[in-house]
Design a protein around this motif. Sequence first.
Motif, PDB file in Angstrom:
ATOM      1  N   THR A 245       3.164  16.228  -3.686  1.00 44.70           N
ATOM      2  CA  THR A 245       2.353  15.502  -4.657  1.00 44.70           C
ATOM      3  C   THR A 245       1.014  16.198  -4.806  1.00 44.70           C
ATOM      4  O   THR A 245       0.592  16.970  -3.919  1.00 44.70           O
ATOM      5  N   ASP A 246       0.352  15.929  -5.913  1.00 46.19           N
ATOM      6  CA  ASP A 246      -0.976  16.488  -6.197  1.00 46.19           C
ATOM      7  C   ASP A 246      -1.997  15.353  -6.242  1.00 46.19           C
ATOM      8  O   ASP A 246      -1.736  14.297  -6.819  1.00 46.19           O
ATOM      9  N   VAL A 247      -3.145  15.602  -5.644  1.00 48.47           N
ATOM     10  CA  VAL A 247      -4.253  14.651  -5.673  1.00 48.47           C
ATOM     11  C   VAL A 247      -5.476  15.400  -6.171  1.00 48.47           C
ATOM     12  O   VAL A 247      -5.830  16.452  -5.630  1.00 48.47           O
ATOM     13  N   LEU A 248      -6.116  14.861  -7.185  1.00 57.38           N
ATOM     14  CA  LEU A 248      -7.258  15.516  -7.812  1.00 57.38           C
ATOM     15  C   LEU A 248      -8.547  14.802  -7.431  1.00 57.38           C
ATOM     16  O   LEU A 248      -8.601  13.567  -7.425  1.00 57.38           O
ATOM     17  N   GLY A 249      -9.579  15.567  -7.123  1.00 57.00           N
ATOM     18  CA  GLY A 249     -10.854  14.941  -6.787  1.00 57.00           C
ATOM     19  C   GLY A 249     -12.020  15.881  -6.919  1.00 57.00           C
ATOM     20  O   GLY A 249     -11.864  17.102  -7.030  1.00 57.00           O
ATOM     21  N   ALA A 250     -13.205  15.280  -6.914  1.00 56.45           N
ATOM     22  CA  ALA A 250     -14.450  16.041  -6.883  1.00 56.45           C
ATOM     23  C   ALA A 250     -14.961  16.090  -5.455  1.00 56.45           C
ATOM     24  O   ALA A 250     -14.530  15.312  -4.591  1.00 56.45           O
ATOM     25  N   ARG A 251     -15.866  16.993  -5.196  1.00 58.21           N
ATOM     26  CA  ARG A 251     -16.542  16.987  -3.898  1.00 58.21           C
ATOM     27  C   ARG A 251     -17.380  15.714  -3.777  1.00 58.21           C
ATOM     28  O   ARG A 251     -17.900  15.198  -4.758  1.00 58.21           O
ATOM     29  N   ASN A 252     -17.472  15.214  -2.560  1.00 60.42           N
ATOM     30  CA  ASN A 252     -18.233  13.994  -2.276  1.00 60.42           C
ATOM     31  C   ASN A 252     -17.575  12.763  -2.895  1.00 60.42           C
ATOM     32  O   ASN A 252     -18.249  11.783  -3.219  1.00 60.42           O
ATOM     33  N   GLU A 253     -16.267  12.816  -3.064  1.00 58.38           N
ATOM     34  CA  GLU A 253     -15.509  11.705  -3.624  1.00 58.38           C
ATOM     35  C   GLU A 253     -14.458  11.257  -2.604  1.00 58.38           C
ATOM     36  O   GLU A 253     -14.029  12.040  -1.744  1.00 58.38           O
ATOM     37  N   VAL A 254     -14.043  10.015  -2.697  1.00 56.96           N
ATOM     38  CA  VAL A 254     -12.964   9.478  -1.867  1.00 56.96           C
ATOM     39  C   VAL A 254     -11.740   9.284  -2.749  1.00 56.96           C
ATOM     40  O   VAL A 254     -11.814   8.621  -3.786  1.00 56.96           O
ATOM     41  N   VAL A 255     -10.629   9.869  -2.357  1.00 59.40           N
ATOM     42  CA  VAL A 255      -9.389   9.749  -3.122  1.00 59.40           C
ATOM     43  C   VAL A 255      -8.292   9.253  -2.186  1.00 59.40           C
ATOM     44  O   VAL A 255      -8.455   9.224  -0.965  1.00 59.40           O
ATOM     45  N   GLY A 256      -7.174   8.863  -2.779  1.00 62.05           N
ATOM     46  CA  GLY A 256      -6.094   8.344  -1.946  1.00 62.05           C
ATOM     47  C   GLY A 256      -4.728   8.674  -2.489  1.00 62.05           C
ATOM     48  O   GLY A 256      -4.557   8.959  -3.681  1.00 62.05           O
ATOM     49  N   VAL A 257      -3.760   8.631  -1.617  1.00 58.63           N
ATOM     50  CA  VAL A 257      -2.362   8.821  -1.982  1.00 58.63           C
ATOM     51  C   VAL A 257      -1.552   7.943  -1.043  1.00 58.63           C
ATOM     52  O   VAL A 257      -2.013   7.587   0.054  1.00 58.63           O
ATOM     53  N   GLN A 258      -0.365   7.574  -1.463  1.00 56.85           N
ATOM     54  CA  GLN A 258       0.489   6.744  -0.620  1.00 56.85           C
ATOM     55  C   GLN A 258       1.746   7.494  -0.212  1.00 56.85           C
ATOM     56  O   GLN A 258       2.289   8.283  -0.994  1.00 56.85           O
ATOM     57  N   VAL A 259       2.186   7.203   0.990  1.00 55.49           N
ATOM     58  CA  VAL A 259       3.518   7.599   1.439  1.00 55.49           C
ATOM     59  C   VAL A 259       4.348   6.322   1.486  1.00 55.49           C
ATOM     60  O   VAL A 259       3.932   5.335   2.092  1.00 55.49           O
ATOM     61  N   ARG A 260       5.490   6.338   0.820  1.00 58.43           N
ATOM     62  CA  ARG A 260       6.365   5.162   0.785  1.00 58.43           C
ATOM     63  C   ARG A 260       7.605   5.416   1.633  1.00 58.43           C
ATOM     64  O   ARG A 260       8.202   6.504   1.584  1.00 58.43           O
ATOM     65  N   LEU A 261       7.996   4.417   2.400  1.00 60.29           N
ATOM     66  CA  LEU A 261       9.176   4.511   3.260  1.00 60.29           C
ATOM     67  C   LEU A 261      10.027   3.257   3.077  1.00 60.29           C
ATOM     68  O   LEU A 261       9.509   2.167   2.790  1.00 60.29           O
ATOM     69  N   ALA A 262      11.311   3.387   3.283  1.00 61.76           N
ATOM     70  CA  ALA A 262      12.225   2.242   3.339  1.00 61.76           C
ATOM     71  C   ALA A 262      13.482   2.671   4.080  1.00 61.76           C
ATOM     72  O   ALA A 262      13.842   3.858   4.097  1.00 61.76           O
ATOM     73  N   ALA A 263      14.159   1.710   4.699  1.00 62.66           N
ATOM     74  CA  ALA A 263      15.359   2.031   5.481  1.00 62.66           C
ATOM     75  C   ALA A 263      16.355   0.877   5.398  1.00 62.66           C
ATOM     76  O   ALA A 263      16.000  -0.253   5.044  1.00 62.66           O
ATOM     77  N   ARG A 264      17.601   1.176   5.764  1.00 61.00           N
ATOM     78  CA  ARG A 264      18.644   0.157   5.766  1.00 61.00           C
ATOM     79  C   ARG A 264      18.639  -0.668   7.054  1.00 61.00           C
ATOM     80  O   ARG A 264      19.399  -1.620   7.172  1.00 61.00           O
ATOM     81  N   ARG A 265      17.803  -0.280   7.991  1.00 59.38           N
ATOM     82  CA  ARG A 265      17.670  -1.021   9.244  1.00 59.38           C
ATOM     83  C   ARG A 265      16.205  -1.322   9.500  1.00 59.38           C
ATOM     84  O   ARG A 265      15.315  -0.626   9.004  1.00 59.38           O
ATOM     85  N   ASP A 266      15.945  -2.360  10.282  1.00 54.47           N
ATOM     86  CA  ASP A 266      14.578  -2.613  10.726  1.00 54.47           C
ATOM     87  C   ASP A 266      14.072  -1.393  11.498  1.00 54.47           C
ATOM     88  O   ASP A 266      14.845  -0.743  12.216  1.00 54.47           O
ATOM     89  N   PHE A 267      12.789  -1.112  11.361  1.00 56.71           N
ATOM     90  CA  PHE A 267      12.216  -0.042  12.175  1.00 56.71           C
ATOM     91  C   PHE A 267      10.745  -0.332  12.431  1.00 56.71           C
ATOM     92  O   PHE A 267      10.112  -1.155  11.757  1.00 56.71           O
ATOM     93  N   VAL A 268      10.206   0.339  13.443  1.00 58.14           N
ATOM     94  CA  VAL A 268       8.788   0.264  13.764  1.00 58.14           C
ATOM     95  C   VAL A 268       8.116   1.501  13.185  1.00 58.14           C
ATOM     96  O   VAL A 268       8.545   2.632  13.437  1.00 58.14           O
ATOM     97  N   LEU A 269       7.056   1.270  12.405  1.00 58.04           N
ATOM     98  CA  LEU A 269       6.291   2.373  11.823  1.00 58.04           C
ATOM     99  C   LEU A 269       4.987   2.524  12.581  1.00 58.04           C
ATOM    100  O   LEU A 269       4.308   1.526  12.865  1.00 58.04           O
ATOM    101  N   THR A 270       4.628   3.759  12.919  1.00 53.41           N
ATOM    102  CA  THR A 270       3.332   4.020  13.531  1.00 53.41           C
ATOM    103  C   THR A 270       2.650   5.172  12.798  1.00 53.41           C
ATOM    104  O   THR A 270       3.311   6.054  12.245  1.00 53.41           O
ATOM    105  N   VAL A 271       1.316   5.133  12.799  1.00 51.49           N
ATOM    106  CA  VAL A 271       0.550   6.228  12.183  1.00 51.49           C
ATOM    107  C   VAL A 271      -0.421   6.823  13.198  1.00 51.49           C
ATOM    108  O   VAL A 271      -1.357   7.529  12.835  1.00 51.49           O
ATOM    109  N   ASP A 272      -0.212   6.504  14.477  1.00 49.95           N
ATOM    110  CA  ASP A 272      -0.988   7.139  15.539  1.00 49.95           C
ATOM    111  C   ASP A 272      -0.027   7.489  16.681  1.00 49.95           C
ATOM    112  O   ASP A 272       1.194   7.381  16.520  1.00 49.95           O
TER     113      ASP A 272
END
Length: 591
Positions: free
Chosen positions: A34-61
């Motif tokens: 994916t591409d994310v466009l921004g200026a210097r000294n700006e805050v931008v964001g993007v999302q990662v989307r996930l889904a599964a056929r079973r329950d799962f535990v998601l961690t980001v650390d």
Amino acid sequence: MAEIGLSIGFADGMSKSSWSRAGDGFPVEVSPETDVLGARNEVVGVQVRLAARRDFVLTVDRANWLHPLGFCPRVRLDVRFPTLPEGAVETFVVGYVEGDDRVEWMETLDRAGTAEVPAYRPQAVYVRIRIPRDLPAGVHEGRAKAYTQYGFEDEELCWEGTIRLQVAGVTLPDVADWSYHLDLWQHCTSIARHHRVALWSDAHFALIDRYYASLAQLGQKAVSVVAAEIPWSGQRCYRDRTYPSYLFEHAIVDVSRDEAGRLQFDFRKLDRLLALAAKHGMDREIEILGLLNVWTDEPFGFGKVAPDAPDAIRVRCYDQETGTITYLRSAGELSIFIRALHDHLEESGLLDRVRITADEPSDLDAFKERLTFIRAAAPGFKVKVAINHFEFMEDAPPEIVDAVPILPLACQEPALTVELIERLHARGGRMSWYVCCWPPIPNTFIHSPLVEGQLHGWLTFYLKLDGFLRWNFCLWPAEPWRRVSWRAPQWKAGDMFFVLPGRDGAPVETLRYESLRAAAQDYELLKLAERTLPAAEAEAVFKEAFARVLRAGSIRDLARVDTAGPEELYSLDPRDYQAARRLVLEAIARQ
């Protein structure tokens, strides 16, 4: 990955999904880059989307989070940008809240770093990127990696994606220097209630400090001060017996009467609040609430306490002789209080920034009488009005320095709006606009598309206004983590707040809150182009950029927001906003 049927992909930062437990949204659209466009000294964001056929535990650390019932598949997401400094990239598990329709909507930016994800539910991770002001222009490539693990097995890499951060050779001003006048009213009583601390205690001020720190990152310019009791009569919360919620706001100024009958005023708590606001750059405007156009509800007892006063100003007073708490019950004593507040703010060197604020007055003659009362007591006070009746624009009293019409009124008669803007600017004031529980679009409800929040910056610039106001920052129903819907359908879920009370004492921010940041940044980008580009080039760039964002043929069309469909008036596609931003960024970078 195959065992749990996991699908992963990127989504725009200004997108969100709902989930009705019926399997909708699965599988997510898989995209490895994916591409994310921004200026210097700006805050931008993007999302990662996930889904599964079973329950799962998601961690980001790297914490060893498990499911409460023991082992189940675990997915760890890791995002890195080698060319960005430490701390520039934050990852948040996006939490769901239930809307008025009993459908769950993506909303909160959870700092806990983990979530238990049910099978088939689309799950988002929001990646917030703070672009340093000294970062070289060009493409900075980041890698998002997902690892799966079960029990005590070793992790296995199951997915890898690329984020191309395209940094334009343009630098936005620091947040403290933004010209966009963002004004989200703060409800400090609500903070104390939901964090269960004493009102105006040290613990309360410590919490307010953390909430202000968050607001400051969005460029908030104004501090809300409740000077007298219950300005909105608790939004008539006592009428809702099905979900009782405390929406009353209490005054920060202490008043007492000595044994000789003289009134005494203690402004120390007010001074402490204003010092916190100054610390966070939120004191460009000091909004005083509770002195003008106090809301009443006579059948339920919320009327005047001073019968001879033209307004329902409610000032509590501790009687030192009797040890009882009373109220100031005459217009004369209310005038003494108003004058004392005026003099204290003048002595503090703040009077020029103070605005006695009236929220949605409906009777122009009564309003003028109340203004006369305020002016007689303290002629140095300036006045600000949130306007939802057109006569207040047609016949705006000269005491009004700041006007904030609701969006349809700001667009109803463009020539009158321009004339009023010029008059207010000549007085040293400003003109912003607002939405609340109405109109339905463009708004920032739980169910509103996120680009409607981002659109606010574009509309502010397009209408030649100074900023945006909304009455809600942190007012919550009784149990906001269980049920945010309150007073539906009159108030849509999300009408009352942009953040939720965190268990760690800090506000939990939301995707809707990020859309307000995007609005402010886009406004600053447009103002930068206005200052930087030659007039003819700026006009051409703006014409092309706004053609991507707006569908309305004229300003008057935007007055139809209560009857028109959103796509008749503006785009709902985040890609159009990115394309418009690109046009403006590239034009500035060419200079």
